[in-house]
Each structure stands twice: as C-alpha cells, then as structure tokens.
Design a protein around this motif. Structure first.
Motif, PDB file in Angstrom:
ATOM      1  N   VAL A   1      -0.644   6.131  46.899  1.00 44.43           N
ATOM      2  CA  VAL A   1       0.551   4.724  46.680  1.00 44.43           C
ATOM      3  C   VAL A   1      -0.536   3.009  46.437  1.00 44.43           C
ATOM      4  O   VAL A   1      -1.037   2.786  45.773  1.00 44.43           O
ATOM      5  N   VAL A   2      -1.691   2.923  47.904  1.00 46.45           N
ATOM      6  CA  VAL A   2      -2.692   2.095  47.154  1.00 46.45           C
ATOM      7  C   VAL A   2      -3.494   2.470  45.649  1.00 46.45           C
ATOM      8  O   VAL A   2      -3.875   1.479  45.470  1.00 46.45           O
ATOM      9  N   MET A   3      -3.639   3.529  45.552  1.00 47.13           N
ATOM     10  CA  MET A   3      -4.261   4.100  44.024  1.00 47.13           C
ATOM     11  C   MET A   3      -3.664   3.559  43.374  1.00 47.13           C
ATOM     12  O   MET A   3      -3.866   2.806  42.106  1.00 47.13           O
ATOM     13  N   LEU A   4      -2.452   3.878  43.292  1.00 49.65           N
ATOM     14  CA  LEU A   4      -1.326   3.660  42.382  1.00 49.65           C
ATOM     15  C   LEU A   4      -1.296   2.292  42.159  1.00 49.65           C
ATOM     16  O   LEU A   4      -1.898   1.489  41.003  1.00 49.65           O
ATOM     17  N   ARG A   5      -1.642   1.127  43.476  1.00 49.70           N
ATOM     18  CA  ARG A   5      -1.605   0.153  43.073  1.00 49.70           C
ATOM     19  C   ARG A   5      -2.292  -0.805  42.222  1.00 49.70           C
ATOM     20  O   ARG A   5      -2.282  -1.541  41.443  1.00 49.70           O
ATOM     21  N   PHE A   6      -3.609  -0.310  42.690  1.00 49.83           N
ATOM     22  CA  PHE A   6      -5.192   0.020  41.392  1.00 49.83           C
ATOM     23  C   PHE A   6      -5.150   0.038  40.148  1.00 49.83           C
ATOM     24  O   PHE A   6      -5.100  -0.650  39.493  1.00 49.83           O
ATOM     25  N   LEU A   7      -4.117   1.336  40.056  1.00 49.15           N
ATOM     26  CA  LEU A   7      -4.322   1.607  38.616  1.00 49.15           C
ATOM     27  C   LEU A   7      -3.137   0.343  38.297  1.00 49.15           C
ATOM     28  O   LEU A   7      -3.300   0.908  36.739  1.00 49.15           O
ATOM     29  N   LEU A   8      -2.314   0.759  38.652  1.00 46.67           N
ATOM     30  CA  LEU A   8      -1.447  -0.068  37.926  1.00 46.67           C
ATOM     31  C   LEU A   8      -1.427  -1.638  37.200  1.00 46.67           C
ATOM     32  O   LEU A   8      -1.112  -2.074  36.186  1.00 46.67           O
ATOM     33  N   GLN A   9      -2.639  -2.118  38.628  1.00 47.91           N
ATOM     34  CA  GLN A   9      -3.157  -3.515  38.115  1.00 47.91           C
ATOM     35  C   GLN A   9      -3.899  -3.264  37.232  1.00 47.91           C
ATOM     36  O   GLN A   9      -4.183  -4.116  36.258  1.00 47.91           O
ATOM     37  N   LEU A  10      -4.631  -2.090  37.185  1.00 46.56           N
ATOM     38  CA  LEU A  10      -5.965  -1.945  35.732  1.00 46.56           C
ATOM     39  C   LEU A  10      -5.126  -1.897  34.445  1.00 46.56           C
ATOM     40  O   LEU A  10      -5.884  -2.640  33.653  1.00 46.56           O
ATOM     41  N   THR A  11      -3.856  -1.007  34.649  1.00 42.51           N
ATOM     42  CA  THR A  11      -3.433  -0.770  33.076  1.00 42.51           C
ATOM     43  C   THR A  11      -2.709  -1.915  33.125  1.00 42.51           C
ATOM     44  O   THR A  11      -1.191  -1.524  31.934  1.00 42.51           O
TER      45      THR A  11
END
Length: 191
Positions: A24-34
C-alpha cells in the motif's frame, strides 16, 4: 517440531501483514509518481491507510523534486521490519543492519511486481469487461500507462490484438531476473 509448528504460521502472518502494508505504501509512492487521480476512491483509501505513519515521517524526510521520498523510505523500512521479525522468529537473531540491507532487493522486487500484476489485471479485465469502468481500472491505467505507451508505439495493435502488454510483462520478468539476483548477491556480500 514445536518450534516450526508455531514459527511458520507466525512468519506467514508477519509477511502478510507487513507485505500488504509495504504494498500500500509503495502504491502511494508510485501513484503519486505517475500522477494518478488523487480523488479516486482507491487513492483515498491508500492515502488514509498510510497517512498516520507517513505524515510524521515527512517531517524528517522531505520530498525531492516534488516526489514523496518519505513514502519510498517508509516502504523500505516496513520491508526491513518484516525481514527483522522473520529472522527473529526463525531463530536467526536480531540483525537490524542485515534487515535494512535485505529489504533493498525486496523493495525492487515489490516495485516490479506491482507493475507486472497491474498489467496482468488490466489484460484480464480487458477480456472480461472491455468497456467497463470503475475506480480500480482508472488507477491501474494511470499506473501502467507510462510503461505501456512506449510499448504500444513500438508494437501497434495487430488485427485488433494488442501485444504490447505481453512485451512489457516479458520485459519486467527479465528485469526481475537480471536485477534482483545481483542486488541480493551484493547485499549478502556486504553482510
């Protein structure tokens, strides 16, 4: 027998709980990145699930170039704690430095797996309900499009069949095969 009887289920629970939170935390980073839609219900869930831990961490770790580095560090730390607890439960002692180092290839593998499974889910959804729309599809599209766009330019759809997901998935599996083992070997050599 008694030791593994209790330790195996305990290790499983630690890996599931910490693995899901790291996801979930990594998804937060990647969704912000994309630049995924922040107001999407799935995005809102991810923000609410990670904010209690992430907000205090942001006071210590600032963003760089508009990127939320604190969420990347949090994902790494969650995986390190998972490794530390797993080693402790398995009776290998507490080794915080080893756990921090061993979490690096785990974080890389998690990132590749997020993209790999997101593309796979998009492919399956396109077969089952190609015209359907829901918040999850929108998020998956935002996440996978930076990888899919160059592949679609390279291999345009042929006869109505888009082969670009297969090409990207093969590339991701190859990346995982070529990147993760040397990084793990490097980490083990440092220990």
């Amino acid at each position: 027998m008694g030791s593994s009887y209790l330790s195996n289920p305990l290790i499983f629970l630690v890996q599931v709980i910490f693995g899901l939170y790291a996801l979930v935390v990594m998804l937060r980073f990647l969704l912000q990145l994309t630049r995924a839609d922040f107001y999407n219900p799935l995005s809102q869930f991810i923000v609410k699930a990670t904010s209690p831990v992430l907000n205090p961490l942001r006071r210590i770790i600032p963003g760089i170039g508009g990127k939320d580095i604190a969420s990347l560090v949090l994902a790494w730390l969650v995986l390190a704690v998972q490794t530390l607890l797993t080693l402790a439960i398995a009776g290998q002692g507490l080794a915080p430095l080893a756990a921090l180092l061993l979490a690096i290839p785990d974080l890389l593998e998690l990132t590749i797996n997020i993209f790999l499974y997101s593309i796979l889910i998009m492919v399956v959804i396109s077969w089952i309900n190609p015209a359907g729309h829901n918040p999850t599809i929108s998020i998956l599209y935002s996440l996978t499009e930076p990888l899919m766009r160059p592949a679609r330019r390279l291999i345009p759809p042929m006869g109505g069949i888009d082969l670009s997901p297969m090409v990207v998935m093969i590339g991701l599996v190859l990346l995982k095969m070529l990147l993760i083992p040397p990084v793990k070997a490097l980490v083990v050599s440092l220990l």
